[in-house]
Design a protein around this motif. Structure first.
Motif, PDB file in Angstrom:
ATOM      1  N   ASP A 191       0.835  -1.200   0.000  1.00  0.00           N
ATOM      2  CA  ASP A 191       0.000   0.000   0.000  1.00  0.00           C
ATOM      3  C   ASP A 191       0.875   1.257   0.000  1.00  0.00           C
ATOM      4  O   ASP A 191       1.324   1.714   1.043  1.00  0.00           O
ATOM      5  N   THR A 192       1.133   1.770  -1.186  1.00  0.00           N
ATOM      6  CA  THR A 192       2.059   2.892  -1.355  1.00  0.00           C
ATOM      7  C   THR A 192       1.491   3.876  -2.382  1.00  0.00           C
ATOM      8  O   THR A 192       0.606   3.522  -3.161  1.00  0.00           O
ATOM      9  N   ASP A 193       2.061   5.088  -2.382  1.00  0.00           N
ATOM     10  CA  ASP A 193       1.685   6.076  -3.422  1.00  0.00           C
ATOM     11  C   ASP A 193       1.918   5.470  -4.797  1.00  0.00           C
ATOM     12  O   ASP A 193       1.180   5.693  -5.738  1.00  0.00           O
ATOM     13  N   ARG A 194       3.002   4.708  -4.868  1.00  0.00           N
ATOM     14  CA  ARG A 194       3.395   4.117  -6.146  1.00  0.00           C
ATOM     15  C   ARG A 194       2.304   3.167  -6.663  1.00  0.00           C
ATOM     16  O   ARG A 194       2.021   3.109  -7.850  1.00  0.00           O
ATOM     17  N   GLN A 195       1.699   2.405  -5.740  1.00  0.00           N
ATOM     18  CA  GLN A 195       0.612   1.505  -6.153  1.00  0.00           C
ATOM     19  C   GLN A 195      -0.567   2.314  -6.679  1.00  0.00           C
ATOM     20  O   GLN A 195      -1.204   1.934  -7.658  1.00  0.00           O
ATOM     21  N   ASP A 196      -0.858   3.450  -6.020  1.00  0.00           N
ATOM     22  CA  ASP A 196      -1.953   4.309  -6.497  1.00  0.00           C
ATOM     23  C   ASP A 196      -1.664   4.743  -7.936  1.00  0.00           C
ATOM     24  O   ASP A 196      -2.538   4.715  -8.797  1.00  0.00           O
ATOM     25  N   GLU A 197      -0.401   5.131  -8.169  1.00  0.00           N
ATOM     26  CA  GLU A 197      -0.015   5.553  -9.531  1.00  0.00           C
ATOM     27  C   GLU A 197      -0.155   4.404 -10.511  1.00  0.00           C
ATOM     28  O   GLU A 197      -0.640   4.584 -11.630  1.00  0.00           O
ATOM     29  N   MET A 199      -2.152   1.861 -10.369  1.00  0.00           N
ATOM     30  CA  MET A 199      -3.582   1.628 -10.650  1.00  0.00           C
ATOM     31  C   MET A 199      -4.076   2.656 -11.688  1.00  0.00           C
ATOM     32  O   MET A 199      -4.804   2.319 -12.603  1.00  0.00           O
ATOM     33  N   ARG A 200      -3.645   3.923 -11.493  1.00  0.00           N
ATOM     34  CA  ARG A 200      -4.062   4.976 -12.437  1.00  0.00           C
ATOM     35  C   ARG A 200      -3.502   4.691 -13.833  1.00  0.00           C
ATOM     36  O   ARG A 200      -4.208   4.830 -14.839  1.00  0.00           O
ATOM     37  N   GLU A 210     -10.465   2.963 -12.351  1.00  0.00           N
ATOM     38  CA  GLU A 210      -9.383   2.665 -11.404  1.00  0.00           C
ATOM     39  C   GLU A 210      -9.896   1.835 -10.211  1.00  0.00           C
ATOM     40  O   GLU A 210      -9.235   0.888  -9.770  1.00  0.00           O
ATOM     41  N   ARG A 214      -8.482  -1.748  -8.818  1.00  0.00           N
ATOM     42  CA  ARG A 214      -8.010  -1.926  -7.435  1.00  0.00           C
ATOM     43  C   ARG A 214      -8.735  -3.090  -6.766  1.00  0.00           C
ATOM     44  O   ARG A 214      -8.114  -3.961  -6.157  1.00  0.00           O
TER      45      ARG A 214
END
Ligand SMILES: NC(=O)c1ccc[n+]([C@@H]2O[C@H](COP(=O)([O-])OP(=O)(O)OC[C@H]3O[C@@H](n4cnc5c(N)ncnc54)[C@H](OP(=O)(O)O)[C@@H]3O)[C@@H](O)[C@H]2O)c1
Length: 262
Positions: A191-197, A199-200, A210, A214
């Motif tokens: 669970d990281t900012d990188r994972q958010d990116e 997914m985007r 998105e 997820r």
């Protein structure tokens, strides 16, 4: 269990952000002294201050772009200047982006390996002679599940991470006579900012929402949740420790059980 890490000198590349930062925190809590490195010096200093505050440990920071061999050399030198020696290297710096294979043209292809693999290689090349001189060392390379499980848009991430595993195994053999143990961790969906990116980026590449991507990715994990950065950090600290003195060339999954291969 005493991990025997008190006073050890460690370098954690990518230590300014989530996974590398969590690795640094785990090592610091066990009493190691830690140098963190990344490109953005402001973010690096913010992480250094926070780590020092949270753990009460000795943390140094050195800005380096690991796309440059000069920077990599200077980083190892700075670590030795700060701590007198280098016992533990954790390679975690890198941000690999998903891409369609045909978008990786002749011009763009070499840059694929600059996102992660080449920076690891540069740090290894300069750190190994230092560890050899002391007859003790621990190297932990942060890989990723793409190394073993390929997908349609994971060519860059897969090739970087597969190469990291191959390198880990080769170096484990080459460096065993010097008592330098080389292992890897294979995190997935931390669970990281990188994972958010990611997914985007996957949403943009596939045209799917998105949130749907997820939900699907999390539902595929047997433990039904994303990993926490400290869950990677603690495994790395264990592999860096005196308690894993007969473990080399291993690749430890930190993936909630999603990898199906035996
Ligand atoms: N998050 C996950 O779910 C996951 C899953 C599998 C594997 N991993 C692996 O875990 C490691 C860290 O992942 P993360 O999610 O924490 O990534 P991240 O948030 O993108 O952080 C990457 C770190 O590396 C640094 N970095 C990137 N390029 C660099 C360069 N050329 N020179 C020096 N430093 C550089 C970044 O700082 P600057 O930008 O300031 O340089 C940052 O500190 C990576 O190897 C990644 O492949 C992560």
């Amino acid at each position: 269990m005493d991990l025997g890490l008190a006073g050890k000198a460690a370098l954690v590349t990518g230590g300014s952000r989530v996974v590398g930062r969590a690795v640094a925190a785990s090592l610091l809590r066990e009493g190691a002294r830690v140098m963190i490195a990344a490109r953005n010096s402001k973010r690096l200093e913010t992480a250094r201050e926070a780590l020092e505050r949270e753990t009460g440990g000795t943390v140094r920071a050195h800005a380096a772009n690991l796309e440059s061999d000069v920077d990599a050399r200077a980083l190892i030198d700075a670590t030795i200047a700060a701590f007198g020696h280098l016992d533990i290297l954790v390679n975690a710096a890198g941000t690999v982006n998903p891409a369609e294979f045909l978008s990786l043209t002749e011009d763009r292809w070499p840059a694929v390996f600059e996102q992660k693999l080449n920076g690891y290689v540069r740090c290894l090349r300069h750190a190994i002679p230092v560890m050899k001189g002391r007859g003790w060392g621990r190297i932990i390379n942060v890989s990723g599940l793409g190394a073993r499980e390929a997908g349609a848009r994971t060519v860059p991430v897969g090739l970087n991470n597969a190469a990291v595993l191959n390198l880990t195994k080769s170096l484990a053999h080459a460096l065993a006579p010097d008592n330098i143990l080389v292992n890897a961790v294979i995190p997935h969906i931390i669970d990281t900012d990188r994972q958010d990116e990611t997914m985007r980026e996957l949403a943009a590449l596939t045209g799917r929402p998105e949130a749907e991507i997820r939900k699907q990715r999390v539902s595929e994990i047997p433990l039904r949740r994303m990993g926490r950065p400290e869950e990677v950090g603690d495994v790395v600290a264990f592999l860096a420790s005196e308690r894993t003195s007969f473990v080399t060339g291993a690749a430890w999954h930190v993936d909630g059980g999603i990898a199906r291969g035996i």
